[in-house]
Design an enzyme around this catalytic site. Structure first.
Site, PDB file in Angstrom:
ATOM      1  N   GLU A  18     -25.307  16.637  -1.318  1.00 49.48           N
ATOM      2  CA  GLU A  18     -26.673  16.920  -0.848  1.00 49.48           C
ATOM      3  C   GLU A  18     -27.707  16.090  -1.611  1.00 49.48           C
ATOM      4  O   GLU A  18     -28.792  15.825  -1.101  1.00 49.48           O
ATOM      5  CB  GLU A  18     -26.998  18.412  -0.962  1.00 49.48           C
ATOM      6  CG  GLU A  18     -27.115  18.933  -2.377  1.00 49.48           C
ATOM      7  CD  GLU A  18     -27.416  20.437  -2.427  1.00 49.48           C
ATOM      8  OE1 GLU A  18     -28.369  20.880  -1.773  1.00 49.48           O
ATOM      9  OE2 GLU A  18     -26.677  21.163  -3.121  1.00 49.48           O
TER      10      GLU A  18
ATOM     11  N   CYS B  88      -1.482   1.725  -3.078  1.00 44.36           N
ATOM     12  CA  CYS B  88      -2.469   2.799  -2.862  1.00 44.36           C
ATOM     13  C   CYS B  88      -1.856   4.194  -2.817  1.00 44.36           C
ATOM     14  O   CYS B  88      -2.370   5.122  -3.446  1.00 44.36           O
ATOM     15  CB  CYS B  88      -3.210   2.595  -1.544  1.00 44.36           C
ATOM     16  SG  CYS B  88      -3.416   0.896  -1.029  1.00 44.36           S
TER      17      CYS B  88
ATOM     18  N   LYS C  51      -0.039   5.291  -6.130  1.00 44.92           N
ATOM     19  CA  LYS C  51      -1.119   5.345  -7.151  1.00 44.92           C
ATOM     20  C   LYS C  51      -1.941   6.625  -6.982  1.00 44.92           C
ATOM     21  O   LYS C  51      -2.229   7.333  -7.939  1.00 44.92           O
ATOM     22  CB  LYS C  51      -1.994   4.095  -7.008  1.00 44.92           C
ATOM     23  CG  LYS C  51      -3.161   3.970  -7.962  1.00 44.92           C
ATOM     24  CD  LYS C  51      -4.443   4.603  -7.506  1.00 44.92           C
ATOM     25  CE  LYS C  51      -4.915   4.285  -6.135  1.00 44.92           C
ATOM     26  NZ  LYS C  51      -5.459   2.979  -5.920  1.00 44.92           N
TER      27      LYS C  51
ATOM     28  N   HIS D 261     -25.839  23.097   0.882  1.00 40.73           N
ATOM     29  CA  HIS D 261     -25.935  23.599  -0.479  1.00 40.73           C
ATOM     30  C   HIS D 261     -24.888  24.664  -0.760  1.00 40.73           C
ATOM     31  O   HIS D 261     -24.615  25.466   0.112  1.00 40.73           O
ATOM     32  CB  HIS D 261     -27.344  24.190  -0.677  1.00 40.73           C
ATOM     33  CG  HIS D 261     -27.616  24.613  -2.077  1.00 40.73           C
ATOM     34  ND1 HIS D 261     -27.788  23.705  -3.094  1.00 40.73           N
ATOM     35  CD2 HIS D 261     -27.727  25.842  -2.644  1.00 40.73           C
ATOM     36  CE1 HIS D 261     -28.008  24.359  -4.218  1.00 40.73           C
ATOM     37  NE2 HIS D 261     -27.966  25.649  -3.982  1.00 40.73           N
TER      38      HIS D 261
ATOM     39  N   TYR E 109      -9.900  -3.299 -10.605  1.00 39.29           N
ATOM     40  CA  TYR E 109      -9.488  -2.048  -9.965  1.00 39.29           C
ATOM     41  C   TYR E 109      -8.247  -1.458 -10.634  1.00 39.29           C
ATOM     42  O   TYR E 109      -8.225  -0.291 -11.010  1.00 39.29           O
ATOM     43  CB  TYR E 109      -9.071  -2.322  -8.518  1.00 39.29           C
ATOM     44  CG  TYR E 109     -10.137  -2.454  -7.475  1.00 39.29           C
ATOM     45  CD1 TYR E 109     -10.434  -1.386  -6.632  1.00 39.29           C
ATOM     46  CD2 TYR E 109     -10.806  -3.654  -7.267  1.00 39.29           C
ATOM     47  CE1 TYR E 109     -11.371  -1.509  -5.613  1.00 39.29           C
ATOM     48  CE2 TYR E 109     -11.745  -3.788  -6.253  1.00 39.29           C
ATOM     49  CZ  TYR E 109     -12.025  -2.718  -5.422  1.00 39.29           C
ATOM     50  OH  TYR E 109     -12.947  -2.838  -4.430  1.00 39.29           O
TER      51      TYR E 109
ATOM     52  N   GLU F 213      -8.106   1.957 -12.871  1.00 40.87           N
ATOM     53  CA  GLU F 213      -7.431   3.122 -12.280  1.00 40.87           C
ATOM     54  C   GLU F 213      -6.284   3.592 -13.175  1.00 40.87           C
ATOM     55  O   GLU F 213      -6.173   4.778 -13.507  1.00 40.87           O
ATOM     56  CB  GLU F 213      -6.901   2.776 -10.886  1.00 40.87           C
ATOM     57  CG  GLU F 213      -8.022   2.611  -9.866  1.00 40.87           C
ATOM     58  CD  GLU F 213      -7.537   2.288  -8.457  1.00 40.87           C
ATOM     59  OE1 GLU F 213      -6.384   1.843  -8.301  1.00 40.87           O
ATOM     60  OE2 GLU F 213      -8.328   2.477  -7.513  1.00 40.87           O
TER      61      GLU F 213
ATOM     62  N   CYS G 186       0.822  -1.207   0.000  1.00 38.54           N
ATOM     63  CA  CYS G 186       0.000   0.000   0.000  1.00 38.54           C
ATOM     64  C   CYS G 186       0.859   1.261   0.000  1.00 38.54           C
ATOM     65  O   CYS G 186       0.655   2.169  -0.800  1.00 38.54           O
ATOM     66  CB  CYS G 186      -0.946  -0.017   1.202  1.00 38.54           C
ATOM     67  SG  CYS G 186      -1.954   1.466   1.302  1.00 38.54           S
TER      68      CYS G 186
END
Ligand code: NDP
Length: 456
Positions: free
Chosen positions: A439, A47, A50, A434, A176, A180, A42
Site C-alpha cells: 500500500e 532459478c 535456487k 491495509h 545476481y 543470492e 532455469c
C-alpha cells in the site's frame, strides 16, 4: 527444396521449449535437440532449485521469528542432504513435465549434442537433419576463467548439487548469483565472505537498492570486501587460498565463483552456417532474433541481451509466431521486471534513477523506508525500502524499485500498471489495501527530490 523439419531448435531449456511448442501449435514440423537434461538451466540448475534453497533459508529466520510470535519450539537443524534429495525429486518431476509438454505439443525430442553443418543442416551424433529454419537456444554457462586458478572453484551449478554445506565460504563476484547465494548460505548457517570489485554489489541496479542490499548482507553476518578481488586462487589440499595481494592470503574450505556467465556457442559449428559471434561470445541477432545467417535465429542467454528466463520464452514465442503464425512481431524489452532472490528480496521494473537521468528525464523521486509490521512486532531491525520514479513532464511512472519481503510479488503486479502507462495520478487515486507493505506505493505524496534538466 524440401527439408526434414520446418524448425530445428538447439536446446530444450525454457526458451527452446516455448519456441518449439508454439511453432508446432502453428502446424510446423518441429524437432528440439538436447544433449543434457530437458528443462535447461532455469529448471534444472538455476532459478527453480535456487528458489527452493531460498525457501529453505527463509525457514532459518522463520523459526527464530516464530518465537517472537509466541511459539515455544527450538529451531531444528538444517540438513542439506535432505534438501538435496527433495530437490532432485522435484527437478526430475519438472523434467518429466517438460518432456510430456513437448510430446503432447507434437515436438520431437532428439537427445544428443547438435552442431550446425552449413545452412539448414544440423548434425546430431551420426545423423544429418535438414530444416527450413534453425533456432539457437543453447543458453549460457558459468565463466570459469575470470581469474587465474578460479576454474577449480565451485559454480552455482555445483552449489545446487551439494549434499553437505561448508562451515565457511568465500563468494567471488557481486552480481545476481553472488548476492543470492551469499544471502542464502548465510541464512543456512555458513559463514560467508564476499569479494567484489565495485564499491557496492549489483551493478546496474538503482543505488538505493545497492546500498540497502549491502546493509542487508552485512546484517546477515556476511563479511563484505568491496573493491577487493583476489589476484589468483590457489587450490590446496584442504580447500583454496585467495591471494589478495603481496603476502595477503586467506584460506577457505569452499569458494563460489560467481563472476558471470558466458553464451554456450563452443562446438556449435556456427561458422559453417555464417552465424556471427560478437567479441563477448554472444550470437549476434537483430530485433527479429535473426542471426547473420538467413533462416537461423537465436534467443535467450546465447544472445546475451537480458539474460532472464521469461525474456527467452517471450523471444522464442515471437520467433515462432513470426515464422509460422503469420504474425511477425518483436519483443519489447524496454520494461522487463527482474528480481534478486536475496533475503529480503529485491525487485525492479524500469530504469534506475541514474539511467532515467541519463535518458534526459526530469524525475520526481518518491521514496519511503520503514520497518514492516512483521519485524516491528518482534523487535526485528530489517527495513523495507521503496522508490518510484515519475517523469515530471508526463506524470508517467517510469520505475518501481523495492527491497523488502514480497518485493518480487508486489513489483510483478505493478509492472502491469507501468506497461499500461500508469501515471502518478493513477497511483494516487488507487485506494490502499491495509495493512500491507504494498500500500505504501499508493501512499507516497511528496517527492523526496526532483532531479534532471528542466524541460522546455
Ligand atoms: P552478473 O553479471 O550479474 O555478475 C557477475 C559479477 O562478477 C559482477 O559482480 C562482476 O563485477 C563480477 N566479475 C566479472 N568478471 C570478473 C573478474 N574478471 N574479476 C572479478 N569480478 C568479476 O552475473 P551472474 O553470474 O551473477 O548472473 C548471470 C546472469 O544470470 C545475470 O546477469 C542475470 O541476467 C541472470 N540471473 C538472473 C537471476 C534472477 O533473475 N534472479 C538469478 C541469477 C542469474 P562487475 O559488476 O564489477 O562487472
Amino acid at each position: 527444396m524440401s527439408h526434414d523439419y520446418d524448425l530445428i531448435t538447439l536446446g530444450a531449456g525454457s526458451g527452446g521449449v516455448a519456441a518449439s511448442r508454439r511453432a508446432a501449435l502453428h502446424g510446423a514440423k518441429v524437432a528440439v535437440v538436447e544433449g543434457s537434461r530437458v528443462g535447461g538451466t532455469c529448471v534444472i540448475r538455476g532459478c527453480v532449485p535456487k528458489k527452493l534453497l531460498m525457501y529453505a533459508a527463509q525457514f532459518g529466520e522463520g523459526f527464530a521469528q516464530a518465537r517472537g510470535y509466541g511459539w515455544a519450539a527450538e529451531a531444528p537443524a538444517f540438513e542439506m542432504a535432505r534438501w538435496a534429495s527433495a530437490k532432485a525429486a522435484e527437478t526430475a518431476r519438472l523434467e518429466d513435465v517438460y518432456r510430456k509438454m513437448l510430446a503432447g505439443g507434437g515436438v520431437e525430442l532428439i537427445e544428443g549434442w547438435a552442431q550446425l553443418d552449413g545452412p539448414h543442416r544440423v548434425k546430431v551424433g551420426g545423423r544429418v537433419l535438414t530444416a527450413r529454419h534453425v533456432l539457437i537456444a543453447t543458453g549460457s554457462s558459468p565463466v570459469r576463467d575470470s581469474l587465474p586458478g578460479i576454474e577449480a572453484c565451485a559454480t552455482s551449478d555445483d552449489l545446487l548439487d551439494l549434499s553437505t554445506l561448508p562451515d565457511t565460504a568465500a563468494v567471488i563476484g557481486g552480481g545476481y548469483i553472488a548476492v543470492e547465494f551469499a544471502s542464502i548460505l548465510a541464512r543456512l548457517g555458513v559463514k560467508v565472505a564476499m569479494y567484489y570489485r565495485a564499491s557496492l554489489p549489483l551493478r546496474g541496479f538503482d543505488e538505493m537498492l545497492r546500498t540497502a542490499a549491502a546493509a542487508h548482507l552485512q546484517a546477515a553476518g556476511i563479511e563484505l570486501h568491496p573493491g577487493v578481488v583476489p589476484q589468483r586462487v590457489q587450490h590446496t589440499a584442504d580447500g583454496f587460498l585467495l591471494v589478495l595481494g603481496e603476502e595477503r592470503v586467506r584460506g577457505f574450505p569452499w569458494v563460489l565463483n560467481a563472476t558471470g556467465r558466458r553464451p554456450n556457442t563452443a562446438g556449435l559449428g556456427l561458422e559453417t552456417a555464417g552465424v556471427a559471434v560478437a567479441p563477448n561470445g554472444a550470437v549476434v541477432a537483430d530485433e527479429t532474433m535473426q542471426t547473420t545467417a538467413a533462416g537461423v535465429y537465436a534467443i535467450g542467454d546465447v544472445t546475451n541481451s537480458k539474460n532472464l528466463t521469461p525474456v527467452a520464452i517471450a523471444e522464442g514465442r515471437a520467433v515462432a509466431d513470426s515464422l509460422f503464425g503469420g504474425t511477425p512481431r518483436n519483443v519489447d524489452l524496454s520494461r522487463v521486471a527482474s528480481a534478486v532472490f536475496m533475503l529480503p528480496p529485491i525487485a525492479s521494473v524500469g530504469p534506475s534513477e541514474a539511467e532515467a537521468l541519463a535518458a534526459g528525464h526530469r524525475v520526481k523521486v518518491f521514496e519511503t523506508e520503514f520497518r514492516p509490521m512483521k519485524q516491528a512486532f518482534i523487535g526485528g531491525t530489517e527495513r523495507t525500502h521503496m522508490k518510484l520514479l515519475v517523469d515530471e513532464a508526463s506524470d508517467r511512472v517510469l520505475a518501481v524499485h523495492m527491497i523488502g519481503a514480497d518485493a518480487p510479488e508486489i513489483v510483478q503486479s505493478l509492472a502491469v500498471a507501468l506497461t499500461a502507462g500508469a501515471t502518478k495520478a493513477d497511483f494516487d487515486r488507487t485506494i490502499a489495501m491495509h495493512p500491507t507493505a504494498a500500500e505504501e506505493f499508493v501512499l507516497m505524496r511528496e517527492p523526496a527530490r526532483v532531479v534532471g534538466p528542466v524541460q522546455p
